[in-house]
Scaffold this motif. Structure first.
Motif, PDB file in Angstrom:
ATOM      1  N   PRO A  20      57.999  32.352  43.957  1.00  0.00           N
ATOM      2  CA  PRO A  20      57.299  31.574  44.993  1.00  0.00           C
ATOM      3  C   PRO A  20      56.789  32.394  46.168  1.00  0.00           C
ATOM      4  O   PRO A  20      55.867  31.963  46.857  1.00  0.00           O
ATOM      5  CB  PRO A  20      58.362  30.562  45.449  1.00  0.00           C
ATOM      6  CG  PRO A  20      59.288  30.440  44.296  1.00  0.00           C
ATOM      7  CD  PRO A  20      59.352  31.813  43.712  1.00  0.00           C
ATOM      8  N   ILE A  21      57.390  33.553  46.449  1.00  0.00           N
ATOM      9  CA  ILE A  21      56.937  34.336  47.601  1.00  0.00           C
ATOM     10  C   ILE A  21      56.409  35.716  47.207  1.00  0.00           C
ATOM     11  O   ILE A  21      56.149  36.549  48.073  1.00  0.00           O
ATOM     12  CB  ILE A  21      58.057  34.492  48.658  1.00  0.00           C
ATOM     13  CG1 ILE A  21      59.307  35.142  48.046  1.00  0.00           C
ATOM     14  CG2 ILE A  21      58.390  33.170  49.300  1.00  0.00           C
ATOM     15  CD1 ILE A  21      60.381  35.449  49.083  1.00  0.00           C
ATOM     16  N   ALA A  22      56.234  35.944  45.905  1.00  0.00           N
ATOM     17  CA  ALA A  22      55.661  37.217  45.464  1.00  0.00           C
ATOM     18  C   ALA A  22      54.211  37.321  45.939  1.00  0.00           C
ATOM     19  O   ALA A  22      53.469  36.333  45.910  1.00  0.00           O
ATOM     20  CB  ALA A  22      55.716  37.320  43.945  1.00  0.00           C
ATOM     21  N   PRO A  23      53.785  38.493  46.397  1.00  0.00           N
ATOM     22  CA  PRO A  23      52.392  38.633  46.849  1.00  0.00           C
ATOM     23  C   PRO A  23      51.377  38.365  45.732  1.00  0.00           C
ATOM     24  O   PRO A  23      50.268  37.891  45.991  1.00  0.00           O
ATOM     25  CB  PRO A  23      52.317  40.075  47.348  1.00  0.00           C
ATOM     26  CG  PRO A  23      53.522  40.759  46.801  1.00  0.00           C
ATOM     27  CD  PRO A  23      54.562  39.728  46.587  1.00  0.00           C
ATOM     28  N   TYR A  24      51.752  38.671  44.507  1.00  0.00           N
ATOM     29  CA  TYR A  24      51.005  38.293  43.303  1.00  0.00           C
ATOM     30  C   TYR A  24      52.029  37.896  42.254  1.00  0.00           C
ATOM     31  O   TYR A  24      53.184  38.324  42.304  1.00  0.00           O
ATOM     32  CB  TYR A  24      50.157  39.455  42.763  1.00  0.00           C
ATOM     33  CG  TYR A  24      49.073  39.934  43.701  1.00  0.00           C
ATOM     34  CD1 TYR A  24      47.789  39.387  43.640  1.00  0.00           C
ATOM     35  CD2 TYR A  24      49.329  40.939  44.624  1.00  0.00           C
ATOM     36  CE1 TYR A  24      46.787  39.821  44.497  1.00  0.00           C
ATOM     37  CE2 TYR A  24      48.340  41.379  45.492  1.00  0.00           C
ATOM     38  CZ  TYR A  24      47.075  40.815  45.427  1.00  0.00           C
ATOM     39  OH  TYR A  24      46.094  41.247  46.284  1.00  0.00           O
ATOM     40  N   HIS A  25      51.602  37.088  41.294  1.00  0.00           N
ATOM     41  CA  HIS A  25      52.529  36.656  40.249  1.00  0.00           C
ATOM     42  C   HIS A  25      52.556  37.612  39.057  1.00  0.00           C
ATOM     43  O   HIS A  25      53.596  37.834  38.457  1.00  0.00           O
ATOM     44  CB  HIS A  25      52.135  35.264  39.738  1.00  0.00           C
ATOM     45  CG  HIS A  25      52.172  34.212  40.805  1.00  0.00           C
ATOM     46  ND1 HIS A  25      51.063  33.491  41.187  1.00  0.00           N
ATOM     47  CD2 HIS A  25      53.198  33.777  41.577  1.00  0.00           C
ATOM     48  CE1 HIS A  25      51.396  32.641  42.141  1.00  0.00           C
ATOM     49  NE2 HIS A  25      52.676  32.797  42.409  1.00  0.00           N
ATOM     50  N   VAL A  26      51.399  38.135  38.723  1.00  0.00           N
ATOM     51  CA  VAL A  26      51.246  38.936  37.501  1.00  0.00           C
ATOM     52  C   VAL A  26      50.521  40.235  37.833  1.00  0.00           C
ATOM     53  O   VAL A  26      49.559  40.241  38.606  1.00  0.00           O
ATOM     54  CB  VAL A  26      50.443  38.159  36.430  1.00  0.00           C
ATOM     55  CG1 VAL A  26      50.136  39.058  35.228  1.00  0.00           C
ATOM     56  CG2 VAL A  26      51.209  36.910  35.987  1.00  0.00           C
ATOM     57  N   GLN A  27      51.004  41.324  37.234  1.00  0.00           N
ATOM     58  CA  GLN A  27      50.296  42.594  37.325  1.00  0.00           C
ATOM     59  C   GLN A  27      49.794  42.967  35.935  1.00  0.00           C
ATOM     60  O   GLN A  27      50.581  43.093  34.991  1.00  0.00           O
ATOM     61  CB  GLN A  27      51.207  43.698  37.859  1.00  0.00           C
ATOM     62  CG  GLN A  27      50.488  45.045  37.988  1.00  0.00           C
ATOM     63  CD  GLN A  27      51.222  46.014  38.884  1.00  0.00           C
ATOM     64  OE1 GLN A  27      52.072  45.620  39.672  1.00  0.00           O
ATOM     65  NE2 GLN A  27      50.902  47.280  38.770  1.00  0.00           N
ATOM     66  N   ILE A  28      48.478  43.117  35.817  1.00  0.00           N
ATOM     67  CA  ILE A  28      47.881  43.553  34.554  1.00  0.00           C
ATOM     68  C   ILE A  28      47.660  45.062  34.632  1.00  0.00           C
ATOM     69  O   ILE A  28      46.988  45.548  35.550  1.00  0.00           O
ATOM     70  CB  ILE A  28      46.544  42.839  34.286  1.00  0.00           C
ATOM     71  CG1 ILE A  28      46.757  41.330  34.156  1.00  0.00           C
ATOM     72  CG2 ILE A  28      45.893  43.389  33.012  1.00  0.00           C
ATOM     73  CD1 ILE A  28      45.458  40.541  33.950  1.00  0.00           C
ATOM     74  N   VAL A  29      48.240  45.776  33.686  1.00  0.00           N
ATOM     75  CA  VAL A  29      48.106  47.227  33.639  1.00  0.00           C
ATOM     76  C   VAL A  29      47.139  47.601  32.516  1.00  0.00           C
ATOM     77  O   VAL A  29      47.401  47.323  31.336  1.00  0.00           O
ATOM     78  CB  VAL A  29      49.473  47.906  33.405  1.00  0.00           C
ATOM     79  CG1 VAL A  29      49.304  49.425  33.314  1.00  0.00           C
ATOM     80  CG2 VAL A  29      50.443  47.545  34.519  1.00  0.00           C
ATOM     81  N   VAL A  30      46.018  48.173  32.902  1.00  0.00           N
ATOM     82  CA  VAL A  30      45.024  48.624  31.928  1.00  0.00           C
ATOM     83  C   VAL A  30      45.337  50.071  31.577  1.00  0.00           C
ATOM     84  O   VAL A  30      45.288  50.954  32.441  1.00  0.00           O
ATOM     85  CB  VAL A  30      43.592  48.503  32.494  1.00  0.00           C
ATOM     86  CG1 VAL A  30      42.570  48.950  31.457  1.00  0.00           C
ATOM     87  CG2 VAL A  30      43.314  47.074  32.937  1.00  0.00           C
ATOM     88  N   MET A  31      45.665  50.323  30.304  1.00  0.00           N
ATOM     89  CA  MET A  31      46.110  51.659  29.908  1.00  0.00           C
ATOM     90  C   MET A  31      44.964  52.674  29.922  1.00  0.00           C
ATOM     91  O   MET A  31      45.161  53.838  30.257  1.00  0.00           O
ATOM     92  CB  MET A  31      46.728  51.606  28.504  1.00  0.00           C
ATOM     93  CG  MET A  31      47.970  50.738  28.433  1.00  0.00           C
ATOM     94  SD  MET A  31      49.347  51.437  29.363  1.00  0.00           S
ATOM     95  CE  MET A  31      49.879  52.715  28.244  1.00  0.00           C
ATOM     96  N   LYS A  32      43.751  52.230  29.565  1.00  0.00           N
ATOM     97  CA  LYS A  32      42.611  53.144  29.507  1.00  0.00           C
ATOM     98  C   LYS A  32      41.464  52.581  30.354  1.00  0.00           C
ATOM     99  O   LYS A  32      40.573  51.894  29.813  1.00  0.00           O
ATOM    100  CB  LYS A  32      42.130  53.341  28.063  1.00  0.00           C
ATOM    101  CG  LYS A  32      43.096  54.096  27.183  1.00  0.00           C
ATOM    102  CD  LYS A  32      42.495  54.262  25.775  1.00  0.00           C
ATOM    103  CE  LYS A  32      43.416  55.022  24.843  1.00  0.00           C
ATOM    104  NZ  LYS A  32      42.820  55.129  23.467  1.00  0.00           N
ATOM    105  N   PRO A  33      41.456  52.847  31.640  1.00  0.00           N
ATOM    106  CA  PRO A  33      40.340  52.381  32.475  1.00  0.00           C
ATOM    107  C   PRO A  33      39.014  52.947  31.942  1.00  0.00           C
ATOM    108  O   PRO A  33      38.945  54.126  31.585  1.00  0.00           O
ATOM    109  CB  PRO A  33      40.669  52.942  33.853  1.00  0.00           C
ATOM    110  CG  PRO A  33      42.150  53.180  33.833  1.00  0.00           C
ATOM    111  CD  PRO A  33      42.481  53.568  32.428  1.00  0.00           C
ATOM    112  N   GLY A  34      37.997  52.097  31.876  1.00  0.00           N
ATOM    113  CA  GLY A  34      36.711  52.538  31.345  1.00  0.00           C
ATOM    114  C   GLY A  34      36.527  52.186  29.885  1.00  0.00           C
ATOM    115  O   GLY A  34      35.403  52.211  29.375  1.00  0.00           O
TER     116      GLY A  34
END
Length: 409
Positions: A307-321
């Motif tokens: 409820p107080i997290a600045p964001y709920h989900v972090q998406i990690v892109v392994m290969k930007p681009g």
């Protein structure tokens, strides 16, 4: 307030507190339980009673002024010895064998119990205990303040060397004796009512005589700060335990104290004027976040409650681009956002290990990793921050519902 802090995912205790200058009939603090807390909380594990040090009551303690001391009253020269600990060492005793007498001056009556004619209230506690001003007010029935030293000296008090004997020497004195100090069979050390001198062998019955039986002069009352190990005021046989807490909220029941003074009234259903009932409420927003971090973390970083997290989900892109990964990220982020889930995307050009370490440090509740292997199978790697080890691969179309369930939405 209980609902607010519960939803914030905090382990907290509601404690009774002093109303202080703001006044009112009741006051409660909301304390997040944390070893690093700045405040001490005293709790009865049996009844659930909890209060801060300034407010905490102490259960019944035995006391009696009876008993004749075998030691004679002996005056001892104690020059240049600041503080009870130093004096006790000089006298070759412990602070617990001394009496501490604190002088307060009366500033007004609080209750009908207060007898007229008192100008001074003296609180007597054991040398290893601290006087509680709030309790002195409640026990004496007077509004008091710590005595002005110059004024007290003019009245005959030798500040720093005051003994309970002044109740017989100075008019207008009410003596409040804490039960732990009210033991007649104990030979106490105390001030000698003379600069640079203390006495040993002090005995209540012998030194105060008839004053001990005059309720207008001497009362036994709880006038000290509570400590861990003291008897619980709510459960016989139980003792108080000390905890540390971080104050994140405070509420005051003001009643009509201020509305009466200001003439602040409304018309009720019968068109009669009624004073407005008031309260005072505060939440420390930044303190709540800081307290959450103190309570919710591990060796790798923060563990934000959803409820107080600045964001709920972090998406990690392994290969930007990478076209496929960026397309999958865009689609997934939109689906999550449309469902009311806040998303943070890590598309930095960094090694996977750095990104995973930073994700743990930031501590968002859910991490979703987009990599070639998972995408090839039509899924993503899904991991809760609180879980150890690697995540699990789940299908693309199951991600949103899984997030909603795990976030308690």
């Amino acid at each position: 307030y209980v609902n607010v802090f519960t939803r914030c995912g905090l382990d907290f205790t509601v404690v009774e507190a002093e109303s202080g200058p703001i006044g009112g009939s009741a006051s409660h603090e909301f304390m997040v339980n944390a070893p690093t807390g700045e405040d001490t909380i005293l709790v009865c594990p049996k009844s659930g009673y909890a209060a801060n040090v300034e407010k905490c009551e102490i259960g019944e303690r035995p006391s009696s002024f009876d008993g004749a001391g075998a030691q004679p009253l002996t005056q001892v020269h104690t020059p240049d010895l600041p503080g009870i600990d130093v004096v006790a060492e000089h006298l070759k005793i412990t602070p617990a064998q001394m009496l501490k007498t604190i002088v307060f001056e009366v500033t007004g009556d609080l209750t009908a119990r207060a007898a007229p004619g008192h100008e001074w209230v003296l609180a007597v506690v054991r040398g290893d205990h601290d006087v509680n001003e709030g309790k002195v007010k409640a026990a004496g029935g007077y509004a008091v303040k710590l005595a002005d030293e110059k004024k007290a000296r003019a009245a005959g008090f030798h500040i720093g060397y005051v003994s309970p004997r002044v109740v017989n020497a100075i008019p207008g004195v009410l003596l409040l004796v804490d039960p732990d100090a009210a033991h007649g069979a104990t030979a106490w050390a105390t001030g000698a009512d003379q600069k640079d001198y203390h006495v040993t062998g002090f005995n209540w019955s012998r030194e105060l005589g008839a004053a001990l039986h005059d309720a207008a002069k001497v009362k036994v009352a709880d006038v000290r700060n509570a400590l861990a190990g003291d008897p619980s005021p709510r459960a016989p046989g139980a003792t108080l335990e000390a905890r540390r807490g971080i104050e994140v909220g405070h509420i005051f029941k003001l009643g009509t104290k201020y509305s009466d003074a200001m003439g602040f009234a409304i018309l009720d259903a019968n068109q009669k004027k009624q004073a407005v009932i008031m309260g005072c409420y505060g939440i420390g927003v930044s303190r709540t976040l800081a307290a959450s971090v103190e309570q919710n973390h591990d060796d790798n970083g923060i563990l934000w409650p959803a409820p107080i997290a600045p964001y709920h989900v972090q998406i990690v892109v392994m290969k930007p681009g990478d076209t496929a990964q960026e397309a999958a990220c865009s689609t997934l982020a939109k689906s999550l956002s449309d469902a009311g889930i806040d998303v943070l995307i890590d598309d930095r050009d960094e090694r996977p290990g750095v990104k995973f370490k930073d994700a743990d440090l930031v501590g968002l509740p859910i991490r979703i990793t987009l990599g070639d292997k998972a995408l090839a199978s039509g899924g993503v790697e899904y991991k809760l921050r609180k879980d150890a080890g690697k995540g699990e691969v789940i299908p693309h179309d199951a991600v949103v519902q899984r997030c909603l369930v795990d976030l308690g939405a």
